[in-house]
Design a protein around this motif. Structure first.
Motif, mmCIF file in Angstrom:
data_model
loop_
_atom_site.group_PDB
_atom_site.id
_atom_site.type_symbol
_atom_site.label_atom_id
_atom_site.label_comp_id
_atom_site.label_asym_id
_atom_site.label_seq_id
_atom_site.Cartn_x
_atom_site.Cartn_y
_atom_site.Cartn_z
ATOM 1 N N GLY A 196 41.054 18.103 49.554
ATOM 2 C CA GLY A 196 39.921 19.002 49.363
ATOM 3 C C GLY A 196 39.016 19.128 50.561
ATOM 4 N N ILE A 197 39.488 18.677 51.720
ATOM 5 C CA ILE A 197 38.665 18.736 52.935
ATOM 6 C C ILE A 197 39.416 19.534 53.996
ATOM 7 N N ASN A 198 38.913 20.695 54.341
ATOM 8 C CA ASN A 198 39.552 21.542 55.334
ATOM 9 C C ASN A 198 38.926 21.307 56.708
ATOM 10 N N LEU A 199 39.753 21.014 57.667
ATOM 11 C CA LEU A 199 39.262 20.741 59.018
ATOM 12 C C LEU A 199 40.380 20.946 60.022
ATOM 13 N N GLU A 200 39.999 20.966 61.300
ATOM 14 C CA GLU A 200 40.960 21.086 62.392
ATOM 15 C C GLU A 200 40.767 19.913 63.341
#
Length: 471
Positions: A292-296
């Motif tokens: 549930g954690i969107n990141l790059e």
């Protein structure tokens, strides 16, 4: 030091061409060590009351090796090979080799009395230069070719004094040699003008699992040693001998993963080293998204690939690990415990206790264990970057039982139902008070995002540990 026989012989002979050993006295008369010495000694230990009369006492051996111990010449080999030697005791009581017969003019002058000449000496290491067939051949070559000896010594000395400086790119100053030497672990410069998102998308669609991608990136980067700045992901030496054959790297699985990534790196014209790290990053990003954690993840382009010819196989063999706590693998060959080897590995990687903790928990949640073993995978959703490892490790509803060497079971405290298995490495994060404090921190319901962010920070640190040009 990773020196070959010729370099070892050159350093031994060269080091004994000048100077002397110090043992002209009784070491029992020396003062206490620095920490136990009197305050007026001001940190200088082993005060020698006979220093002015007899000189220093260090090794206990006494004497010079050559006729002219202040001159760089071939006198060491002349002395060693032109005399027979017998064991005698030094004034300090140490056994040393001295000539059976020697002309007075061939003896070195006493360091404290220019009117006195003393016998030269040889150590057991020196006698090996003469008696061992391999070193005998090398030293006779040096004896007959003084220029070759001097050049070999100079190169070995440069290697000795620069071995822990890392690759040549870290050297500065006008005296930096232009020649590239294999022990400097050379790596070609890679491309940095490409679209990394396209590459990551290609990798994600390749069929490689999250575990496959995390594993190959980790195995490529984990060899970095903070002690001498060797190893690491740059160069993609994971695809070369000897690393590709190390049992800890799962050679069969590694070969399949690398074949996929090599095809992608060729398609985009970029280094395999960059492709491997992008594979790991893409997997971590997907695992975080599933949590549930969107990141790059941050990524620095430009790694290059080494070739087999640029790799000193014998030297790199010294980097082979006996365990990898972060993949829950232990070869069983070491006298040290898996937990102790974890600390050794973490120290070489430059990791702190909090970094070790979050990295272990993250790697377990990603299912990156060696050969797919389930030990320490304290979650029902492997491949999701969650804090489940810490939640279940510290859950008081669970009870741990030992079932074998380095094997434990976690069971429900009430029903006795088997839930998971673990190793001693896993359990130390619950038993050690310091590590448990970090485990409890990451187990908190309100720290799920902190866990992910901290894991990514450590992951990026290791993936870029050998990018000296960016540091």
């Amino acid at each position: 030091m990773a020196m070959n026989d010729e370099e070892t012989a050159a350093l031994t002979a060269g080091g004994h061409t000048v100077g002397k050993a110090h043992g002209n006295g009784d070491d029992s008369k020396l003062g206490r060590e620095p920490e136990a010495a009197n305050i007026e000694d001001q940190g200088f230990g082993w005060i020698n009351p006979t220093l002015e009369e007899k000189g220093p006492v260090t090794s206990g051996l006494e004497g010079a090796w050559t006729t002219n111990p202040t001159k760089w010449d071939n006198g060491y080999f002349e002395m060693l090979f032109n005399h027979d030697w017998e064991l005698k005791k030094s004034p300090a009581g140490a056994w040393q080799w001295e000539p059976v017969e020697i002309k007075e003019e061939d003896k070195p002058i006493n360091a404290l009395n220019s009117n006195q000449r003393d016998n030269p000496i040889m150590t057991d290491a020196d006698m090996a230069m003469k008696m061992d067939p391999i070193y005998n051949e090398i030293c006779l070559k040096f004896k007959n070719d003084p220029e070759y000896f001097s050049d070999t010594f100079a190169r070995a000395w440069f290697k000795l004094t620069h071995r822990d400086m890392g690759p040549k790119t870290r050297y500065i100053g006008p005296n930096t040699p232009t020649e590239t030497l294999i022990w400097q672990d050379p790596v070609s410069i890679g491309r940095d003008n490409y679209d990394q998102e396209e590459v990551k998308n290609k990798i994600s669609d390749s069929g490689l699992s999250i575990s496959d991608r995390v594993t190959v990136a980790w195995d490529s980067a984990k060899t970095f040693r903070n002690s001498d700045l060797r190893g690491g992901a740059n160069g993609a030496r994971l695809s070369l001998s000897p690393q590709k054959n190390w049992p800890g790297n799962e050679p069969e699985r590694l070969s399949k993963t690398l074949n996929v990534l090599k095809s992608i790196s060729s398609e985009f014209g970029i280094s395999l080293a960059d492709t491997i790290i992008l594979a790991g990053n893409s997997a971590v990003e997907e695992a975080a998204s599933l949590a549930g954690i969107n990141l790059e993840l941050p990524f620095e382009k430009g790694r290059g690939d080494a070739t087999q010819e640029m790799t000193d196989v014998n030297s790199f063999s010294n980097l082979e690990p006996e365990a990898d706590a972060f993949r829950n693998w232990y070869s069983g060959k070491s006298k040290s415990s898996p937990e102790e080897l974890m600390i050794d590995q973490a120290q070489l990687l430059g990791l702190s206790a909090p970094e070790i903790t979050v990295l272990i928990g993250g790697m377990r949640s990603l299912g990156a264990n060696h050969e797919g073993n389930k030990s320490g995978i304290l979650t029902d959703k492997a491949g999701v970057l969650s804090n489940d490892f810490f939640v279940n490790l510290t859950d008081m509803n669970n009870k741990w039982n030992i079932v074998g060497e380095n094997k434990y079971e976690i069971r429900d405290r009430q029903s006795g139902e088997l839930k998971w298995t673990a190793s001693s490495v896993d359990l130390v994060f619950g038993s050690n008070s310091i590590l448990r404090s970090y485990a409890e921190l990451y187990a908190q319901d309100d720290n799920k995002e902190k866990f992910v962010n901290d894991f990514i920070s450590v992951w990026d640190k290791i993936m870029n540990a050998d990018r000296f040009e960016n540091n």
